[in-house]
Design a protein around this motif. Sequence first.
Motif, PDB file in Angstrom:
ATOM      1  N   TRP A  29       0.812  -1.215   0.000  1.00  0.00           N
ATOM      2  CA  TRP A  29       0.000   0.000   0.000  1.00  0.00           C
ATOM      3  C   TRP A  29       0.839   1.254   0.000  1.00  0.00           C
ATOM      4  O   TRP A  29       0.449   2.253  -0.582  1.00  0.00           O
ATOM      5  CB  TRP A  29      -1.007  -0.023   1.144  1.00  0.00           C
ATOM      6  N   ARG A  61      -6.590  15.560  -6.880  1.00  0.00           N
ATOM      7  CA  ARG A  61      -7.227  15.455  -5.578  1.00  0.00           C
ATOM      8  C   ARG A  61      -7.415  14.006  -5.241  1.00  0.00           C
ATOM      9  O   ARG A  61      -7.874  13.236  -6.064  1.00  0.00           O
ATOM     10  CB  ARG A  61      -8.640  16.038  -5.670  1.00  0.00           C
ATOM     11  N   LEU A  62      -7.089  13.670  -4.011  1.00  0.00           N
ATOM     12  CA  LEU A  62      -7.257  12.287  -3.582  1.00  0.00           C
ATOM     13  C   LEU A  62      -8.140  12.243  -2.346  1.00  0.00           C
ATOM     14  O   LEU A  62      -8.045  13.097  -1.473  1.00  0.00           O
ATOM     15  CB  LEU A  62      -5.909  11.660  -3.230  1.00  0.00           C
ATOM     16  N   SER A  63      -8.988  11.250  -2.328  1.00  0.00           N
ATOM     17  CA  SER A  63      -9.740  10.985  -1.111  1.00  0.00           C
ATOM     18  C   SER A  63      -9.052   9.796  -0.460  1.00  0.00           C
ATOM     19  O   SER A  63      -8.746   8.808  -1.121  1.00  0.00           O
ATOM     20  CB  SER A  63     -11.177  10.652  -1.478  1.00  0.00           C
ATOM     21  N   LEU A  64      -8.798   9.894   0.821  1.00  0.00           N
ATOM     22  CA  LEU A  64      -7.954   8.885   1.468  1.00  0.00           C
ATOM     23  C   LEU A  64      -8.559   8.459   2.787  1.00  0.00           C
ATOM     24  O   LEU A  64      -8.956   9.287   3.602  1.00  0.00           O
ATOM     25  CB  LEU A  64      -6.573   9.494   1.697  1.00  0.00           C
ATOM     26  N   ARG A  65      -8.684   7.176   2.970  1.00  0.00           N
ATOM     27  CA  ARG A  65      -9.110   6.653   4.273  1.00  0.00           C
ATOM     28  C   ARG A  65      -8.042   5.659   4.704  1.00  0.00           C
ATOM     29  O   ARG A  65      -7.899   4.603   4.108  1.00  0.00           O
ATOM     30  CB  ARG A  65     -10.469   5.959   4.150  1.00  0.00           C
ATOM     31  N   GLU A  67      -6.195   3.018   7.189  1.00  0.00           N
ATOM     32  CA  GLU A  67      -6.567   2.070   8.234  1.00  0.00           C
ATOM     33  C   GLU A  67      -5.442   2.017   9.258  1.00  0.00           C
ATOM     34  O   GLU A  67      -4.383   2.582   9.071  1.00  0.00           O
ATOM     35  CB  GLU A  67      -6.784   0.697   7.621  1.00  0.00           C
TER      36      GLU A  67
ATOM     37  N   PHE B 423     -16.847   9.308  -2.202  1.00  0.00           N
ATOM     38  CA  PHE B 423     -16.194   9.987  -1.086  1.00  0.00           C
ATOM     39  C   PHE B 423     -17.214  10.288   0.016  1.00  0.00           C
ATOM     40  O   PHE B 423     -16.975  10.038   1.197  1.00  0.00           O
ATOM     41  CB  PHE B 423     -15.546  11.281  -1.585  1.00  0.00           C
ATOM     42  N   PRO B 534      -7.922  -2.615   2.485  1.00  0.00           N
ATOM     43  CA  PRO B 534      -7.045  -1.753   1.710  1.00  0.00           C
ATOM     44  C   PRO B 534      -7.180  -0.312   2.174  1.00  0.00           C
ATOM     45  O   PRO B 534      -8.213   0.095   2.685  1.00  0.00           O
ATOM     46  CB  PRO B 534      -7.579  -1.899   0.291  1.00  0.00           C
ATOM     47  N   VAL B 535      -6.129   0.428   2.007  1.00  0.00           N
ATOM     48  CA  VAL B 535      -6.231   1.860   2.215  1.00  0.00           C
ATOM     49  C   VAL B 535      -7.145   2.355   1.101  1.00  0.00           C
ATOM     50  O   VAL B 535      -6.989   1.973  -0.050  1.00  0.00           O
ATOM     51  CB  VAL B 535      -4.841   2.520   2.069  1.00  0.00           C
ATOM     52  N   PHE B 536      -8.137   3.101   1.476  1.00  0.00           N
ATOM     53  CA  PHE B 536      -9.076   3.558   0.462  1.00  0.00           C
ATOM     54  C   PHE B 536      -8.549   4.852  -0.136  1.00  0.00           C
ATOM     55  O   PHE B 536      -8.518   5.868   0.522  1.00  0.00           O
ATOM     56  CB  PHE B 536     -10.443   3.756   1.109  1.00  0.00           C
ATOM     57  N   VAL B 537      -8.066   4.771  -1.363  1.00  0.00           N
ATOM     58  CA  VAL B 537      -7.663   6.001  -2.048  1.00  0.00           C
ATOM     59  C   VAL B 537      -8.459   6.118  -3.317  1.00  0.00           C
ATOM     60  O   VAL B 537      -8.666   5.151  -4.025  1.00  0.00           O
ATOM     61  CB  VAL B 537      -6.193   6.037  -2.517  1.00  0.00           C
ATOM     62  N   LEU B 538      -8.876   7.313  -3.570  1.00  0.00           N
ATOM     63  CA  LEU B 538      -9.734   7.524  -4.714  1.00  0.00           C
ATOM     64  C   LEU B 538      -9.342   8.854  -5.312  1.00  0.00           C
ATOM     65  O   LEU B 538      -9.220   9.847  -4.598  1.00  0.00           O
ATOM     66  CB  LEU B 538     -11.166   7.562  -4.209  1.00  0.00           C
ATOM     67  N   GLU B 539      -9.118   8.853  -6.619  1.00  0.00           N
ATOM     68  CA  GLU B 539      -8.784  10.119  -7.247  1.00  0.00           C
ATOM     69  C   GLU B 539     -10.067  10.851  -7.607  1.00  0.00           C
ATOM     70  O   GLU B 539     -11.031  10.258  -8.070  1.00  0.00           O
ATOM     71  CB  GLU B 539      -7.958   9.866  -8.503  1.00  0.00           C
TER      72      GLU B 539
END
Lengths: 79, 785
Positions: A29, A61-65, A67, B423, B534-539
């Motif tokens: 990751w 732009r990234l949305s990031l979560r 863990e 998102f 998983p790490v949630f990454v979204l462009e």
Amino acid sequence: MNLDILLPLELLRPGEWADVAEVTGEASWVGRLAELGLRSGSRLRLLQAGWPCLLQVGGCRLSLRSEQGTQILVRPVAC
Amino acid sequence: MTKVKQQRMDSGLIPASATAEASSPVAALSSGHLRAALIGNPNTGKTTLFNALSGLRQRVGNYPGVTVETKKGQMCCSGQTFELIDLPGTYSLSPRSPDEMVAVDVILGRQQGEARPDVVISIVDASNLERNLYLTTQALELGVPVVVALNMIDVAAAQGIRIDAERLSRQLGVPVVAIQANKKKGLEALREAICRAASGEQSVSTPRLQSTGTCQRPAHRPPLFPEAFERAVQQLHQELGTDVPEYLVRRLVLDVGGWTEQRLVDQLGEGVRRKVQEVRERLAQAGCPVPAIEARVRYGWIREVTAGCIQRPAQRAVTWTDRIDRVLTHKVWGTLIFLVLMFLVFQAIFTWARPVMKGISDAKDALADLLRGPLPPGPLTSLLLDGVLEGVGAVVIFLPQILILFAFIAVLEDCGYMARAAFLMDKLMARCGLSGKSFIPLLSSIACAVPGILATRVIENRRDRLATILVAPLMSCSARLPVYILLIGAFLTGPGFAWWLPGLVMFALYAIGLVLAPLMALLLKRTLLRGETPVFVLEMPLYKIPSLRLVLRRMFDSGWAFLRRAGTLILASMIVVWALLYFPRGGGPEQLPYDVRLAAMQKELDDLKEQEQAGGINPSVLEDKEHQIHALMAEWKRQSYLGRMGKAIEPAVRPLGWDWKIGMAALASFPAREVVIGTLGIIYSAGKQDSDEIREAVNVADTPLARRLKEARWDDDPTRPVFTIPTALSLMVFFALCCQCASTLAVIRRETHSWRWPLFTFTYMTMLAYIGALTVYQIGRFLAG
């Protein structure tokens, strides 16, 4: 603000800029985040705090979560 | 061109099968096509470019074992025909799953039945060049000529970013062509560059390969990994044998726990894992820690080759996307807008599709009536009318909903909104172990699980996608509505019942799905589909105006895919159930078969109706005849194979409060839930009932079927009514939870490429339905005393 301190990304305030100092966590990751441009040395801006948060990294732009076990340490910069 | 291929064959990087095809001039001539593969990050306009280059003739294909689709088209350029392959959008060629492996396998010529491409077109977004070039640097290592298509230069220019394509081409060492795929600008130059590169006229170096099977790196070969790393790769490559392509050896070292590692361990044994670990440890000591080394080297190289090519404003301009996002990703306003939007989509699926669906259903009935006249009664006629025609109708009836949903999804995705929706919903969905991308598929499943399951394609994570597919059928779809309406109308309304009871029961039935689906998803993610979250990454892509062509294409593709692949299975299951209800058709030396007798009686009835209109006879004669027909129909179906099966399973359904007739109706409704209404109608001698009649009836309790159900008594105790409130509730709960829908199962089979998952879904949902119905009936009976 002391600009030399390292912070976890979550502690950044909306609108603040920072340089990524370290991305730790599971190797695959860390790799994936690097592909998206989020790696040590890249500059980012926190657009929206929270879980997930919204970041500006380079041109995108990234949305990031993230863990547990994945951590992004940043160094705030005045910008 | 032949020379290039000859060299490749000599290098031994291609497995024998692919080599034979690729290197033989005869094969190349007979297929007559050069091959170009298109790769790029998501949201770079890759599909737009593919459409622009290939025109209308496209084929969608699947490779076995993967869920992603690749598209193929043809491109002409200076007299040569290219086969163009659109590979799934990806940020890198570091495969972490079989889906991501597809692109690598295709480019390496390792995909079964696919020759190696002659050129790779790497499309990059000019407004985000550095990150996009990451994928290009990997493509450069694959040993196939690369052409860079620099897309969205207009978007970049609007942000004040200027790129010197010529200089970039020189520094990068491959042709770089500036294009605007959506406006079809620069495509001619791109075609020419592709042609030149494919025929080996590339001005810049491709890796020179030696016959020893090792790769000598030309001075230009990008990007430069440290010497220690290259040495380690070469050494490992020799140890593993030369039939493993060098690129995969690099991936093996670089991708910790990646798909290459898993696949090579499967092929070559556990020893590989140990070896690779040793290599990684050695590299870490030599100052090349894996995986950090890859990003460092690649981005370092990208910085070098882009030096002096990019002009940027000192201050990043505030774009339209920034402004729109201030509202659309806002926690309150954004969520509100999203909910309103979802309501509209949902309402459209329900209401816009309804008249079309009714039209299809009416047309089917009209056609059946038209054919029933001239055709003689018999098995063939019945197969054609009640089996095939009903089956085709049952398939086509889903099309309006699928097309409407996909039109919305295509528009939302193409304009860039979908990522914002994911998102906004992510936090909620994360609680049940899924991500924001699962929200829309699950919500659409309330209208119908079939388009909902098709919509899960937006979820890249395999486990998340599977979990979403498996729980989507739990959402209460519109086909359950007639069952609810009938039973609530017949048993829970009228004097003695509170006015709010029907609404409450209906709400509860919908809530069962809404509550159980996330819980089940959580359970699946914790058990069967366990894996690291998983790490949630979204462009968040830039907003743009959606392209009508892309939207239409998407609608057409999804509709066609459904008809072709799921339609056949639905049709087959409809025909099986038809046969079980039709045979044995009775008859013998003294008596004609049931269907012949029914047809004759129907004709008598029609004659009587005409007489009645002329005012010649008593209406009661007419009613008597109708009763006779219904009774005969019921007798026929009761002795059919399915009727016998119903009797056989009676002990199993008795604890649910069902008699064998309900059991049989449940069996008959395997292809589609709403069939239960028709079957109950036949078996309780109320004639053939249409689920639309129930849905549209002003007073459901007054329909013939509802009256018959109330009159029904147990065979072994004629004083006791079959349908009590607990029985009605138990039947409703069963239908709320079961997966009596061949279309859903067929679509799951199609989307997962395996029978295992539809079987699993059917089994778990039927078990859940049985337990639910049992609990409700037993508690209900206890409370009712």
